[in-house]
Each structure stands twice: as structure tokens, then as C-alpha cells.
Motif scaffolding. Structure first.
Motif, PDB file in Angstrom:
ATOM      1  N   PRO A  90      56.021  51.434  94.746  1.00  0.00           N
ATOM      2  CA  PRO A  90      56.539  51.132  93.396  1.00  0.00           C
ATOM      3  C   PRO A  90      56.425  49.642  93.064  1.00  0.00           C
ATOM      4  CG  PRO A  90      58.099  52.482  94.640  1.00  0.00           C
ATOM      5  CD  PRO A  90      57.015  52.089  95.602  1.00  0.00           C
ATOM      6  N   ASP A  91      56.322  48.794  94.063  1.00  0.00           N
ATOM      7  CA  ASP A  91      56.218  47.349  93.763  1.00  0.00           C
ATOM      8  C   ASP A  91      54.780  46.915  93.472  1.00  0.00           C
ATOM      9  OD1 ASP A  91      54.895  47.160  96.145  1.00  0.00           O
ATOM     10  OD2 ASP A  91      56.478  46.112  97.203  1.00  0.00           O
ATOM     11  N   GLU A 141      63.552  53.555 111.367  1.00  0.00           N
ATOM     12  CA  GLU A 141      64.437  52.395 111.138  1.00  0.00           C
ATOM     13  C   GLU A 141      63.687  51.101 111.492  1.00  0.00           C
ATOM     14  OE1 GLU A 141      67.229  51.783 109.563  1.00  0.00           O
ATOM     15  OE2 GLU A 141      67.580  53.884 109.132  1.00  0.00           O
ATOM     16  N   SER A 142      63.457  50.317 110.462  1.00  0.00           N
ATOM     17  CA  SER A 142      62.660  49.100 110.653  1.00  0.00           C
ATOM     18  C   SER A 142      63.267  48.173 111.706  1.00  0.00           C
ATOM     19  CB  SER A 142      62.487  48.369 109.314  1.00  0.00           C
ATOM     20  OG  SER A 142      63.742  48.040 108.754  1.00  0.00           O
ATOM     21  N   GLN A 177      61.702  58.926 105.064  1.00  0.00           N
ATOM     22  CA  GLN A 177      61.357  57.605 104.529  1.00  0.00           C
ATOM     23  C   GLN A 177      60.238  56.954 105.345  1.00  0.00           C
ATOM     24  OE1 GLN A 177      65.367  55.834 104.743  1.00  0.00           O
ATOM     25  NE2 GLN A 177      65.473  56.032 102.532  1.00  0.00           N
ATOM     26  N   ILE A 178      59.814  55.792 104.857  1.00  0.00           N
ATOM     27  CA  ILE A 178      58.942  54.906 105.631  1.00  0.00           C
ATOM     28  C   ILE A 178      59.758  53.649 105.903  1.00  0.00           C
ATOM     29  CG2 ILE A 178      56.785  55.805 104.721  1.00  0.00           C
ATOM     30  CD1 ILE A 178      57.742  52.470 103.480  1.00  0.00           C
ATOM     31  N   PRO A 179      59.474  52.866 106.950  1.00  0.00           N
ATOM     32  CA  PRO A 179      58.373  53.046 107.883  1.00  0.00           C
ATOM     33  C   PRO A 179      58.775  53.884 109.095  1.00  0.00           C
ATOM     34  CG  PRO A 179      59.470  50.960 108.319  1.00  0.00           C
ATOM     35  CD  PRO A 179      60.187  51.589 107.163  1.00  0.00           C
ATOM     36  N   LEU A 206      57.119  44.593  99.185  1.00  0.00           N
ATOM     37  CA  LEU A 206      58.581  44.525  99.291  1.00  0.00           C
ATOM     38  C   LEU A 206      59.173  45.697 100.070  1.00  0.00           C
ATOM     39  CD1 LEU A 206      59.427  43.312  95.662  1.00  0.00           C
ATOM     40  CD2 LEU A 206      59.332  41.964  97.770  1.00  0.00           C
ATOM     41  N   ALA A 207      58.367  46.727 100.331  1.00  0.00           N
ATOM     42  CA  ALA A 207      58.897  47.876 101.077  1.00  0.00           C
ATOM     43  C   ALA A 207      59.031  47.503 102.559  1.00  0.00           C
ATOM     44  CB  ALA A 207      58.001  49.089 100.877  1.00  0.00           C
ATOM     45  N   ARG A 208      59.777  48.317 103.278  1.00  0.00           N
ATOM     46  CA  ARG A 208      60.173  47.902 104.627  1.00  0.00           C
ATOM     47  C   ARG A 208      59.082  48.034 105.687  1.00  0.00           C
ATOM     48  NH1 ARG A 208      64.938  49.977 102.332  1.00  0.00           N
ATOM     49  NH2 ARG A 208      66.773  48.640 102.509  1.00  0.00           N
ATOM     50  N   MET A 245      56.285  62.501 102.357  1.00  0.00           N
ATOM     51  CA  MET A 245      57.416  61.941 103.115  1.00  0.00           C
ATOM     52  C   MET A 245      58.551  62.947 103.301  1.00  0.00           C
ATOM     53  SD  MET A 245      57.329  58.202 101.348  1.00  0.00           S
ATOM     54  CE  MET A 245      59.035  57.927 101.543  1.00  0.00           C
ATOM     55  N   LYS A 246      58.576  63.981 102.438  1.00  0.00           N
ATOM     56  CA  LYS A 246      59.663  64.970 102.517  1.00  0.00           C
ATOM     57  C   LYS A 246      59.207  66.264 103.184  1.00  0.00           C
ATOM     58  CE  LYS A 246      61.880  61.926 100.138  1.00  0.00           C
ATOM     59  NZ  LYS A 246      62.500  60.841 100.891  1.00  0.00           N
ATOM     60  N   ARG A 302      63.317  40.429  98.764  1.00  0.00           N
ATOM     61  CA  ARG A 302      63.689  41.456  97.778  1.00  0.00           C
ATOM     62  C   ARG A 302      64.348  40.829  96.545  1.00  0.00           C
ATOM     63  NH1 ARG A 302      65.327  47.218  99.431  1.00  0.00           N
ATOM     64  NH2 ARG A 302      65.356  48.250  97.420  1.00  0.00           N
ATOM     65  N   PHE A 350      53.961  53.451 102.117  1.00  0.00           N
ATOM     66  CA  PHE A 350      53.749  54.156 100.843  1.00  0.00           C
ATOM     67  C   PHE A 350      52.266  54.182 100.488  1.00  0.00           C
ATOM     68  CE2 PHE A 350      58.068  52.522  99.213  1.00  0.00           C
ATOM     69  CZ  PHE A 350      58.687  53.737  99.410  1.00  0.00           C
TER      70      PHE A 350
HETATM   71  N1  GTB Z   1      67.141  51.607 106.847  1.00  0.00           N
HETATM   72  C1  GTB Z   1      65.754  52.041 106.691  1.00  0.00           C
HETATM   73  C2  GTB Z   1      64.826  51.042 107.387  1.00  0.00           C
HETATM   74  O1  GTB Z   1      65.197  49.853 107.497  1.00  0.00           O
HETATM   75  O2  GTB Z   1      63.744  51.435 107.856  1.00  0.00           O
HETATM   76  C3  GTB Z   1      65.479  52.148 105.198  1.00  0.00           C
HETATM   77  C4  GTB Z   1      64.108  52.741 104.944  1.00  0.00           C
HETATM   78  C5  GTB Z   1      63.831  52.827 103.454  1.00  0.00           C
HETATM   79  O3  GTB Z   1      64.707  52.578 102.606  1.00  0.00           O
HETATM   80  N2  GTB Z   1      62.593  53.198 103.116  1.00  0.00           N
HETATM   81  C6  GTB Z   1      62.206  53.299 101.733  1.00  0.00           C
HETATM   82  C7  GTB Z   1      61.736  54.722 101.441  1.00  0.00           C
HETATM   83  O4  GTB Z   1      61.056  55.307 102.236  1.00  0.00           O
HETATM   84  C8  GTB Z   1      61.048  52.342 101.474  1.00  0.00           C
HETATM   85  S1  GTB Z   1      61.563  50.654 101.680  1.00  0.00           S
HETATM   86  N3  GTB Z   1      62.112  55.231 100.274  1.00  0.00           N
HETATM   87  C9  GTB Z   1      61.687  56.523  99.820  1.00  0.00           C
HETATM   88  C10 GTB Z   1      62.781  57.536  99.863  1.00  0.00           C
HETATM   89  O5  GTB Z   1      63.914  57.235 100.340  1.00  0.00           O
HETATM   90  O6  GTB Z   1      62.526  58.660  99.413  1.00  0.00           O
HETATM   91  C11 GTB Z   1      62.628  50.454 100.208  1.00  0.00           C
HETATM   92  C12 GTB Z   1      61.851  49.880  99.075  1.00  0.00           C
HETATM   93  C13 GTB Z   1      61.128  50.699  98.253  1.00  0.00           C
HETATM   94  C14 GTB Z   1      60.432  50.128  97.181  1.00  0.00           C
HETATM   95  C15 GTB Z   1      60.488  48.771  96.966  1.00  0.00           C
HETATM   96  N4  GTB Z   1      59.789  48.207  95.877  1.00  0.00           N
HETATM   97  O7  GTB Z   1      58.974  48.878  95.247  1.00  0.00           O
HETATM   98  O8  GTB Z   1      60.005  47.031  95.543  1.00  0.00           O
HETATM   99  C16 GTB Z   1      61.220  47.967  97.818  1.00  0.00           C
HETATM  100  C17 GTB Z   1      61.901  48.541  98.883  1.00  0.00           C
END
Ligand code: GTB
Length: 189
Positions: free
Chosen positions: A12-13, A71-72, A58-60, A18-20, A45-46, A173, A8
Motif C-alpha cells: 500500500p505504500d 514476527e519481525s 501477515q508478512i513478513p 514502510l512494511a515490516r 496471505m489468508k 513510519r 507484499f
Molecule cells: N508484529 C508483526 C511483525 O512485526 O512482524 C506485525 C506484522 C504486520 O503488521 N504485517 C503487516 C501485514 O501483513 C504488514 S507491515 N498486514 C496485512 C494484514 O494484516 O492483513 C504493516 C504495514 C503495512 C503497510 C504499510 N504501508 O503501506 O505504509 C506500512 C506497514
């Protein structure tokens, strides 16, 4: 070839990791592999260029030469299979470490994510407190089982592996929820 991962641009954190992408960064740091990071906005991302890499936008993601992964779990398994230090050499121990990777993602992360989505999206609902209590209970069942299995050991299966790495990032998390503290062996010291 230096791999590139995505993360990202503004998490958002607000930098708590905390993101993957954090688990992928940890795996790369653990094996001493340098890497580049491409930061993405939610809009980027979209867009088609990123959807080509990640069908769910999504990321990563992970790019290395002509390999592109999403997929992490798959990314960390790939890193672990190509570098020493994240999976045991013994075939059975290796299979058990991979089982812990799957367990962390499918059995432990699922109720934790459901709980955290509820805290983000359902706070203003009349039934929020009741639902949160139910989700807390589901998470605590898993934490109790995990804590029983871990006992007084440092690692889930004898030596540190990608299974531990994944489980730690899943449990992080819950920071701030007050749930981890009920299980001292799972809480940061
Ligand atoms: N199963 C996939 C993996 O393991 O890689 C899931 C990937 C995923 O959920 N990615 C999230 C994402 O890209 C970011 S990690 N979301 C944007 C979208 O879907 O549009 C999830 C995440 C986001 C934010 C926080 N946080 O701020 O605390 C924690 C975790």
C-alpha cells in the motif's frame, strides 16, 4: 541454505519500504546473507499455506531449512544471533541491545501504529482532529524521551546494533507526519 522471506506483492505504500519486511531485508543485507523473497497478494496471505507459516496471515515470514518464523522482531533476533554485526559480543551490551529491540516494538512502535491506523481509517470522523492531536501528543512523548536518551550519540547504546536497526524502521513510519522534525536528532539529515 538461502532463507526465503515474504513481502507484499503490492505494498500500500507504493514502494516506500514502510512494511515490516524492510527491517528483515535490512538485517539480512547488514550481515551479508543472500535471501529470496516470495511476494504475496492479500488473498494469498489468508490462504492455508501461508497461515501455516504465519498464524495471523501477515508478512513478513522467514523460512530457512526446517525453520519457519513469523514476527519481525523474532526474525531479526534469529538473524542477529547467527551472524556477526547486529549484536555486541559482550553479554551485558548484548542484553541492552535486545532491550532496545523490545523497546522499539512495544514502547515506541505501538503509539506510532495507533496514529497511522487513525490516519488511514478515521479521517472522516467528526472527532478525527481531536483524536489525532491526542495521538500526536502520545507519539511526541515517546520521541522526546528517545531523543533525550540518544542525546548527541549516533547509536542507542554505544555501537550500532539490531536495536538501532529496529528503531529506525519504526521511526520511518512517521515520515511525512511532521512529528520527527520536532526532534532533530531523530530526523533523517
Ligand atoms: N508484529 C508483526 C511483525 O512485526 O512482524 C506485525 C506484522 C504486520 O503488521 N504485517 C503487516 C501485514 O501483513 C504488514 S507491515 N498486514 C496485512 C494484514 O494484516 O492483513 C504493516 C504495514 C503495512 C503497510 C504499510 N504501508 O503501506 O505504509 C506500512 C506497514
Amino acid at each position: 541454505m538461502t532463507p526465503t522471506i515474504t513481502a507484499f506483492e503490492r505494498s500500500p505504500d507504493r514502494g516506500r519500504g514502510l512494511a515490516r519486511d524492510m527491517r528483515v531485508r535490512w538485517a539480512l543485507e547488514e550481515v551479508g546473507r543472500p535471501y529470496d523473497v516470495r511476494l504475496l497478494s492479500f488473498g494469498e496471505m489468508k490462504e492455508p499455506a501461508h497461515l501455516e507459516l504465519h498464524p495471523f496471515g501477515q508478512i513478513p515470514t522467514y523460512e530457512e531449512g526446517d525453520l519457519a518464523l513469523f514476527e519481525s522482531g523474532a526474525i531479526i533476533l534469529h538473524i542477529a544471533e547467527h551472524h556477526a554485526g547486529l549484536l555486541p559480543k559482550d553479554v551485558n551490551a548484548r542484553a541492552r541491545a535486545i532491550a532496545w529491540m523490545f523497546a522499539s516494538l512495544s514502547t515506541v512502535e505501538a503509539p506510532i501504529v495507533e496514529r497511522s491506523m487513525a490516519t488511514l481509517l478515521e479521517r472522516d470522523k467528526t472527532w478525527y482532529a481531536e483524536r489525532l492531536a491526542m495521538l500526536d501528543e502520545r507519539v511526541c512523548v515517546r520521541l522526546g524521551q528517545l531523543s533525550s536518551r540518544l542525546g548527541r550519540a549516533d547509536w542507542l547504546d554505544d555501537v550500532f546494533s539490531a536495536g538501532d536497526l529496529m528503531m529506525v524502521t519504526v521511526l520511518r513510519r512517521l515520515n511525512g507526519s511532521g512529528l520527527l522534525e520536532k526532534f532533530p536528532s531523530l530526523s533523517p539529515t
